[in-house]
Design a protein around this motif. Structure first.
Motif, PDB file in Angstrom:
ATOM      1  N   THR A  49       0.854  -1.180   0.000  1.00 43.13           N
ATOM      2  CA  THR A  49       0.000   0.000   0.000  1.00 43.13           C
ATOM      3  C   THR A  49       0.892   1.232   0.000  1.00 43.13           C
ATOM      4  O   THR A  49       2.121   1.114  -0.071  1.00 43.13           O
ATOM      5  CB  THR A  49      -0.950  -0.003   1.222  1.00 43.13           C
ATOM      6  N   ARG A  57      -8.025   7.785  -0.407  1.00 44.66           N
ATOM      7  CA  ARG A  57      -9.249   6.978  -0.397  1.00 44.66           C
ATOM      8  C   ARG A  57     -10.004   7.040   0.920  1.00 44.66           C
ATOM      9  O   ARG A  57     -11.192   6.744   0.977  1.00 44.66           O
ATOM     10  CB  ARG A  57      -8.923   5.505  -0.669  1.00 44.66           C
ATOM     11  N   CYS A 133     -19.730  -1.392  14.454  1.00 44.38           N
ATOM     12  CA  CYS A 133     -19.410   0.044  14.432  1.00 44.38           C
ATOM     13  C   CYS A 133     -20.574   0.903  14.924  1.00 44.38           C
ATOM     14  O   CYS A 133     -20.375   2.048  15.322  1.00 44.38           O
ATOM     15  CB  CYS A 133     -18.995   0.485  13.037  1.00 44.38           C
ATOM     16  N   SER A 173      -6.693  -4.395   1.675  1.00 45.25           N
ATOM     17  CA  SER A 173      -7.949  -3.665   1.495  1.00 45.25           C
ATOM     18  C   SER A 173      -8.666  -3.412   2.838  1.00 45.25           C
ATOM     19  O   SER A 173      -9.613  -2.623   2.891  1.00 45.25           O
ATOM     20  CB  SER A 173      -8.873  -4.402   0.523  1.00 45.25           C
ATOM     21  N   LEU A 216     -19.879  -7.406   5.520  1.00 45.19           N
ATOM     22  CA  LEU A 216     -18.882  -7.008   6.521  1.00 45.19           C
ATOM     23  C   LEU A 216     -19.026  -7.950   7.711  1.00 45.19           C
ATOM     24  O   LEU A 216     -20.032  -7.905   8.410  1.00 45.19           O
ATOM     25  CB  LEU A 216     -19.137  -5.546   6.927  1.00 45.19           C
TER      26      LEU A 216
HETATM   27  O1  UT7 Z   1     -17.098   0.999   9.882  1.00 51.24           O
HETATM   28  C1  UT7 Z   1     -17.618   0.017   9.064  1.00 51.24           C
HETATM   29  C2  UT7 Z   1     -17.989   0.547   7.781  1.00 51.24           C
HETATM   30  N1  UT7 Z   1     -16.931   0.406   6.835  1.00 51.24           N
HETATM   31  C3  UT7 Z   1     -16.785   1.307   5.914  1.00 51.24           C
HETATM   32  O2  UT7 Z   1     -17.499   2.257   5.952  1.00 51.24           O
HETATM   33  C4  UT7 Z   1     -15.808   1.101   4.788  1.00 51.24           C
HETATM   34  C5  UT7 Z   1     -16.493   1.396   3.489  1.00 51.24           C
HETATM   35  N2  UT7 Z   1     -15.635   1.287   2.326  1.00 51.24           N
HETATM   36  C6  UT7 Z   1     -14.594   2.101   2.084  1.00 51.24           C
HETATM   37  O3  UT7 Z   1     -14.279   2.951   2.882  1.00 51.24           O
HETATM   38  C7  UT7 Z   1     -13.871   1.992   0.774  1.00 51.24           C
HETATM   39  O4  UT7 Z   1     -14.615   1.156  -0.104  1.00 51.24           O
HETATM   40  C8  UT7 Z   1     -12.423   1.443   0.890  1.00 51.24           C
HETATM   41  C9  UT7 Z   1     -11.552   2.468   1.569  1.00 51.24           C
HETATM   42  C10 UT7 Z   1     -12.436   0.158   1.694  1.00 51.24           C
HETATM   43  C11 UT7 Z   1     -11.850   1.166  -0.477  1.00 51.24           C
HETATM   44  O5  UT7 Z   1     -11.880   2.335  -1.277  1.00 51.24           O
HETATM   45  P1  UT7 Z   1     -12.418   2.253  -2.775  1.00 51.24           P
HETATM   46  O6  UT7 Z   1     -12.277   3.599  -3.352  1.00 51.24           O
HETATM   47  O7  UT7 Z   1     -13.794   1.654  -2.711  1.00 51.24           O
HETATM   48  O8  UT7 Z   1     -11.358   1.294  -3.439  1.00 51.24           O
HETATM   49  P2  UT7 Z   1     -11.611  -0.094  -4.172  1.00 51.24           P
HETATM   50  O9  UT7 Z   1     -11.982  -1.148  -3.197  1.00 51.24           O
HETATM   51  O10 UT7 Z   1     -12.495   0.133  -5.346  1.00 51.24           O
HETATM   52  O11 UT7 Z   1     -10.165  -0.405  -4.707  1.00 51.24           O
HETATM   53  C12 UT7 Z   1      -9.559   0.392  -5.734  1.00 51.24           C
HETATM   54  C13 UT7 Z   1      -8.199  -0.160  -6.042  1.00 51.24           C
HETATM   55  C14 UT7 Z   1      -8.203  -1.657  -6.319  1.00 51.24           C
HETATM   56  O12 UT7 Z   1      -7.235  -1.885  -7.333  1.00 51.24           O
HETATM   57  P3  UT7 Z   1      -7.680  -2.092  -8.882  1.00 51.24           P
HETATM   58  O13 UT7 Z   1      -8.600  -3.262  -8.871  1.00 51.24           O
HETATM   59  O14 UT7 Z   1      -8.363  -0.811  -9.251  1.00 51.24           O
HETATM   60  O15 UT7 Z   1      -6.378  -2.310  -9.561  1.00 51.24           O
HETATM   61  C15 UT7 Z   1      -7.712  -2.263  -5.042  1.00 51.24           C
HETATM   62  O16 UT7 Z   1      -7.056  -3.492  -5.212  1.00 51.24           O
HETATM   63  O17 UT7 Z   1      -7.347   0.025  -4.919  1.00 51.24           O
HETATM   64  C16 UT7 Z   1      -6.717  -1.218  -4.592  1.00 51.24           C
HETATM   65  N3  UT7 Z   1      -6.481  -1.237  -3.148  1.00 51.24           N
HETATM   66  C17 UT7 Z   1      -5.375  -0.713  -2.598  1.00 51.24           C
HETATM   67  N4  UT7 Z   1      -4.275  -0.136  -3.134  1.00 51.24           N
HETATM   68  C18 UT7 Z   1      -3.331   0.302  -2.294  1.00 51.24           C
HETATM   69  C19 UT7 Z   1      -7.290  -1.684  -2.160  1.00 51.24           C
HETATM   70  N5  UT7 Z   1      -6.712  -1.484  -0.971  1.00 51.24           N
HETATM   71  C20 UT7 Z   1      -5.525  -0.866  -1.209  1.00 51.24           C
HETATM   72  C21 UT7 Z   1      -4.496  -0.407  -0.391  1.00 51.24           C
HETATM   73  N6  UT7 Z   1      -3.426   0.178  -0.968  1.00 51.24           N
HETATM   74  N7  UT7 Z   1      -4.541  -0.479   0.968  1.00 51.24           N
END
Ligand code: UT7
Length: 343
Positions: A49, A57, A133, A173, A216
């Protein structure tokens, strides 16, 4: 209308007489964070990451991680002791102790009874609330119910979590999103008269939808694997549900109190992701200056996030007596809810 005002505990005339309802007032609040700070850069050295990805993000810059010898009850007790000091009350004056946690010390007994013993406040009821949460919002509603109906005159509501112990540190993730910590509030029943007439918790609106269980969850447990397991999340789907359900449940709370967004002084949201918080505030028409943010420093501390944020905003003078404060949270279940409080 009067029925609604009765349900909300709002004072008002009935047959020419002033109707006085018991309400729960927040007398004190405080937080406790473990000493160890883990930055995004530090995580980037362990998993694939980057500081930039996590900041952009989620808004998270760092999180606290509990020491190996700390248990959830230790964090909870520290927060509770500070909240009692903030309220000017002694542990023996507390009738009821609720701990909202998903990461209890043991499968049983409750973490709450351990906190009760550590505080030296034994005798009254103490139990845990499990709504992940949303646990603090659920716990506050449960304690408020006890106080309003005369089942208790005072309560400690604590949100405490060590999520670092249920994270899969190979799963980038999820492992970058969470932190450890605890927050507590002290509630005291008041009769809705005198100088406190309009202060207190005005309403709660709670919901859950178990058909969304798999979005979740933790992939372990007593009756499944006999191991505690690791957190799994369909992030994008949870994100979408969060923005819609949180804005809806906040509007539900405002409508029940005959309020609109212009009546709100502060939104103190669950701190999961700055983008969720911004989108929810935007849907309500609340300016960002009215939103308390701690996700940058704490990350997502689950049930602890709201009391930690309340404590910070109270300590730095932003929350003042009489302010209208909205709280909201959503998490595994899915379970979500909001409360309207006159501070
Ligand atoms: O309290 C409980 C409630 N929980 C929440 O409210 C969490 C809700 N969800 C979120 O906050 C967001 O969905 C996340 C922060 C978990 C993820 O953000 P996103 O903008 O939805 O990203 P994504 O899952 O669509 O992932 C985008 C890209 C993916 O790569 P590709 O497929 O586009 O190549 C992931 O593999 O980011 C990649 N990715 C990461 N890259 C670097 C996922 N995690 C990481 C990471 N570092 N840690």
């Amino acid at each position: 209308m009067w029925l609604q005002r009765l349900a909300l505990g709002a004072p008002g005339p009935v047959g020419g007489l002033a109707l006085i309802m018991r309400r729960s007032i927040i007398e004190g609040c405080a937080g406790y964070l473990p000493e160890r700070i883990v930055t995004n850069e530090e995580l980037a050295a362990r998993v694939d990451t980057s500081d930039e990805w996590v900041r952009v993000r989620t808004g998270i810059q760092e999180r606290r991680i509990a020491a190996d010898d700390q248990q959830t009850s230790d964090l909870a007790t520290q927060a509770a002791e500070r909240a009692l000091a903030n309220a000017g009350m002694r542990a023996e004056e507390i009738d009821l102790i609720l701990v909202a946690t998903t990461t209890p010390d043991n499968t049983f007994p409750s973490t709450a009874v351990k906190v009760q013993a550590q505080l030296g406040a034994t005798g009254g009821p103490a139990f845990d609330i499990q709504a992940v949460c949303a646990g603090f919002v659920y716990g506050l509603a449960a304690a408020d119910g006890y106080l309003r109906t005369g089942g208790a005159d005072s309560a400690l509501v604590i949100g405490a979590e060590i999520f670092s112990r249920i994270l899969d540190w190979e799963d980038r993730s999820t492992c970058v999103l969470f932190g450890d910590g605890a927050g507590a509030v002290v509630l005291r029943a008041a009769n809705g008269d005198g100088s406190n007439a309009d202060r207190g918790i005005l309403s709660h609106h709670l919901h859950s939808d178990g058909t969304l269980y798999d979005l979740l969850y933790v992939d372990g447990g007593v009756s499944t694997t006999q191991k505690s397991g690791y957190l799994r999340m369909a992030g994008q789907e949870v994100f979408r549900h969060a923005v819609n359900k949180l804005s809806d449940v906040l509007l539900e709370g405002l409508a029940a109190n005959d309020m609109t967004a212009t009546d709100v002084d502060w939104l103190v949201p669950h701190q999961a992701n700055k983008r969720i918080i911004d989108a929810t505030a935007r849907k309500l028409g609340l300016p960002t200056e009215k939103v308390i943010l701690t996700v940058d420093k704490h990350a997502n501390t689950s049930a602890a996030s709201i009391p930690l944020a309340l404590a910070e905003a109270e300590a730095d003078g932003r929350l003042k007596a009489g302010d209208v404060v909205l709280i909201e949270a959503i998490g595994g279940g899915l379970a979500w809810g909001s409360s309207v409080i006159r501070w």
